[in-house]
Design an enzyme around this catalytic site. Structure first.
Site, PDB file in Angstrom:
ATOM      1  N   LYS A 115       0.840  -1.193   0.000  1.00 20.45           N
ATOM      2  CA  LYS A 115       0.000   0.000   0.000  1.00 20.45           C
ATOM      3  C   LYS A 115       0.882   1.253   0.000  1.00 20.45           C
ATOM      4  O   LYS A 115       2.005   1.231   0.530  1.00 20.45           O
ATOM      5  CB  LYS A 115      -0.869   0.046   1.261  1.00 20.45           C
ATOM      6  CG  LYS A 115      -1.905  -1.050   1.414  1.00 20.45           C
ATOM      7  CD  LYS A 115      -2.612  -0.909   2.753  1.00 20.45           C
ATOM      8  CE  LYS A 115      -3.618  -2.023   2.996  1.00 20.45           C
ATOM      9  NZ  LYS A 115      -4.823  -1.865   2.157  1.00 20.45           N
TER      10      LYS A 115
ATOM     11  N   ARG B 139     -10.084 -11.776   2.709  1.00 21.18           N
ATOM     12  CA  ARG B 139     -11.001 -12.835   2.255  1.00 21.18           C
ATOM     13  C   ARG B 139     -10.320 -14.208   2.283  1.00 21.18           C
ATOM     14  O   ARG B 139     -10.987 -15.230   2.371  1.00 21.18           O
ATOM     15  CB  ARG B 139     -11.537 -12.505   0.864  1.00 21.18           C
ATOM     16  CG  ARG B 139     -10.532 -12.541  -0.243  1.00 21.18           C
ATOM     17  CD  ARG B 139     -10.997 -11.790  -1.479  1.00 21.18           C
ATOM     18  NE  ARG B 139     -11.081 -10.358  -1.212  1.00 21.18           N
ATOM     19  CZ  ARG B 139     -11.558  -9.466  -2.082  1.00 21.18           C
ATOM     20  NH1 ARG B 139     -12.004  -9.879  -3.266  1.00 21.18           N
ATOM     21  NH2 ARG B 139     -11.593  -8.189  -1.786  1.00 21.18           N
TER      22      ARG B 139
END
Length: 463
Positions: free
Chosen positions: A243, A317
Site C-alpha cells: 500500500k 477474504r
C-alpha cells in the site's frame, strides 16, 4: 454485573443522585411556551438561548454557583437519537441528572454512555468526566453491557499494532473468554498447516508474530447455534502489493471485524442468552519478508478450492475463507462474519453505513428491523450471482482479486459465499470500523458497527 472491559474506565453513571445537578433537555418549543423550570427559563431568555441541536447553557444559582444546565435537542430530537452523548463531553465534571427530556430513558442513557467514551491510554494526563444519574426506568444492566461491548471493540481497534499484534489480540480474546467461563483453543504457526488452515498460514507467515486461529465456545449444546467469525488482520501493509504510505495510516483497524465480533460475544455472554455460541477469529499480520506470499501464487484452501493470488492486498477474504469453511462444518443455525474487507463498500455507502450480504430474505428483514429499533445503521446489498463469474481464475478455482475494479464489495461477498455451503443462515458484514468525524455518541477513532442491532436480533430470535 461486572462486564469484561479490555481497558478499565470509570463508569459514566452514578447511582447516588443526592447532590446531582439538573439538566433540562429541551426543544425550541419548550423555550417558546415557557414549559420548563422558571429559573432556567429566565436565564435562557437573558442569554438568548434557542435550544438549538446540541447547544449547552450552564445555569447559575442566585449566589453565582453552578446550578444546572439547559441542553438543546433542536426541533426534531428523533433525528439525533444519541444526542445526549454530547453531554458527556461538554458538561463540567460532577454529578448530573436529567430533569426533563422528550426521550426514552434507555435511549437517553445509552446515548450519554456512548458519548462518554475516551481512549486516553497513551495520554500522560487524564481528566475526569461528568457522571449521570441513570434514570430509574432505564434498563441499566443491559445498557451497561451494550456499552461494554461497544467500548471493547473501540479499545481493540484504537490500540496501535505495537500493542495489538496477533499475540496481544490472542491475550485479549483469552481474557474475554476467561471472564465469562468460555472455553478457548488456539492454533499457531506451522500447526495451521497440520490442522488444514493453509490460507491463514499463507497470509501471516511473513510476520515475526506468528499467524493463529482463535476459537471460543460458550453456552449449552442443544440451544440455537450462533457462530461469529471476525477478520483479525492486526496490520495490513498490503504485502508485496504494498500500500502507499497514506493508505497504511489506519491499517491498525484492519482487525475491526475481530474486535466487533468480540464485542458482540461479550453482550451475548453477559446477557446469558440461551445459545450455543462459537467465536472464530483468524489472526495475522500481512507483512513483507523473504517468505511473503506472492502475486501469481496458487494455494489450496481448507475447503479444497484453489485460490489464485492476483493481489496480496486482498488478504482478508483468504483468512476468512478458511475460518468460514471451518465454521460451516458444524452447520450453525446462524453464521455471522464481520470484516473490514473492501474499499468498494465505502465508495458505495460511506464509512458510517455498513453493507451486509445474505441470501436469507427473512434474516435480512429481521436485521433491518433491529437496525431501525436500535439506531444502529446497516444496509442490505445484493449477492448478485451474475457477478459470480468474475471470481473465476484461469489457473485455479477462484481469484482473490477480480480484474476490472467493478462491484468489489459484491464479488468479495460472493468469494466468501463459496466457503459457506451447509450453514442454515449466513450474513456477511463489510464494516469500516472507524468514525472519521466526531459525532455526539462517538469521538474520531475505532467504532463498533452493527453489533447492537445483531445483539437485538439474536435476543429476539430466542423468544
Amino acid at each position: 454485573m461486572a462486564p469484561y472491559q479490555y481497558i478499565e474506565r470509570p463508569s459514566p453513571f452514578t447511582v447516588k443522585g443526592g447532590s446531582s445537578l439538573p439538566i433540562f433537555a429541551v426543544t425550541p418549543a419548550h423555550i417558546e411556551t415557557g414549559t420548563i423550570d422558571p429559573v432556567a427559563l429566565d436565564w435562557a431568555g437573558k442569554a438568548g438561548y434557542k435550544a438549538e441541536t446540541g447547544s449547552l447553557l450552564l445555569i447559575p444559582t442566585s449566589d453565582g454557583h453552578l446550578g444546572g444546565a439547559l441542553f438543546g435537542l433542536g426541533k426534531n430530537p428523533s433525528k439525533a437519537p444519541f444526542l445526549t452523548g454530547k453531554l458527556a463531553r461538554s458538561l463540567p465534571a460532577g454529578e448530573w441528572h436529567i430533569e426533563t427530556a422528550p426521550l426514552t430513558a434507555n435511549r437517553l442513557a445509552l446515548g450519554y454512555g456512548l458519548g462518554s467514551y475516551r481512549f486516553d491510554r497513551y495520554k500522560s494526563e487524564k481528566s475526569a468526566g461528568p457522571t449521570l444519574l441513570i434514570p430509574q426506568d432505564a434498563d441499566a444492566p443491559d445498557i451497561k453491557r451494550q456499552l461494554a461491548g461497544v467500548f471493547l471493540a473501540r479499545d481493540l481497534i484504537n490500540t496501535p499494532t505495537n500493542d495489538m499484534g496477533p499475540a496481544q489480540l490472542e491475550a485479549a480474546f483469552r481474557a474475554l473468554a476467561a471472564h465469562y467461563g468460555a472455553e478457548t483453543s488456539v492454533i499457531t504457526g506451522a500447526e495451521l498447516l497440520d490442522r488444514n488452515f493453509p490460507l491463514v498460514h499463507t497470509v501471516g507467515r511473513a510476520s515475526a508474530d506468528a499467524p493463529r486461529l482463535l476459537e471460543m465456545r460458550w453456552g449449552k449444546k442443544g440451544h440455537r447455534r450462533i457462530t461469529l467469525v471476525g477478520k483479525g488482520v492486526c496490520f495490513d501493509t498490503g504485502g508485496l502489493d504494498i500500500k502507499p504510505a497514506s493508505s497504511m495510516l489506519l491499517m491498525k483497524k484492519d482487525m475491526g471485524g475481530a474486535a466487533n465480533v468480540m464485542g458482540l460475544a461479550l453482550m451475548i455472554m453477559d446477557a446469558k442468552l440461551k445459545v450455543d455460541l462459537r467465536v472464530i477469529v483468524p489472526v495475522v499480520e500481512n507483512s513483507i519478508s523473504a517468505n511473503a506470499f506472492r502475486p501469481g501464487d496458487i494455494y489450496r484452501s481448507r475447503k479444497g478450492l484453489t485460490v489464485q493470488i492476483d493481489n496480496t492486498d486482498a488478504e482478508g477474504r483468504l483468512i476468512l475463507a478458511d475460518a468460514l469453511a471451518y465454521a460451516d462444518e458444524e452447520e450453525p443455525d446462524l453464521l455471522v462474519d464481520m470484516a473490514t474487507l473492501t474499499g468498494a463498500a465505502r465508495v458505495a455507502l460511506g464509512p458510517d453505513l455498513p453493507p451486509f450480504f445474505t441470501d436469507d430474505d427473512q434474516l435480512a428483514d429481521d436485521l433491518n428491523d433491529a437496525s431501525i429499533e436500535t439506531d444502529d445503521p446497516m444496509w442490505r446489498m445484493p449477492l448478485y450471482m451474475g457477478y459470480d463469474r468474475d471470481i473465476s481464475a484461469r489457473l485455479a478455482d477462484l481469484t482473490n482479486a477480480p480484474s476490472g475494479g467493478m462491484a468489489g464489495s459484491i464479488t468479495a461477498a460472493l468469494f466468501l459465499k463459496r466457503f459457506v455451503t451447509q450453514t442454515k443462515s449466513w450474513v456477511h458484514f463489510d464494516i469500516f470500523g472507524w468514525a472519521q468525524s466526531e459525532r455526539p455518541h462517538s469521538p474520531v477513532g475505532g467504532e463498533a458497527q452493527a453489533i447492537r442491532a445483531l445483539y437485538q436480533h439474536i435476543r429476539r430470535s430466542l423468544r
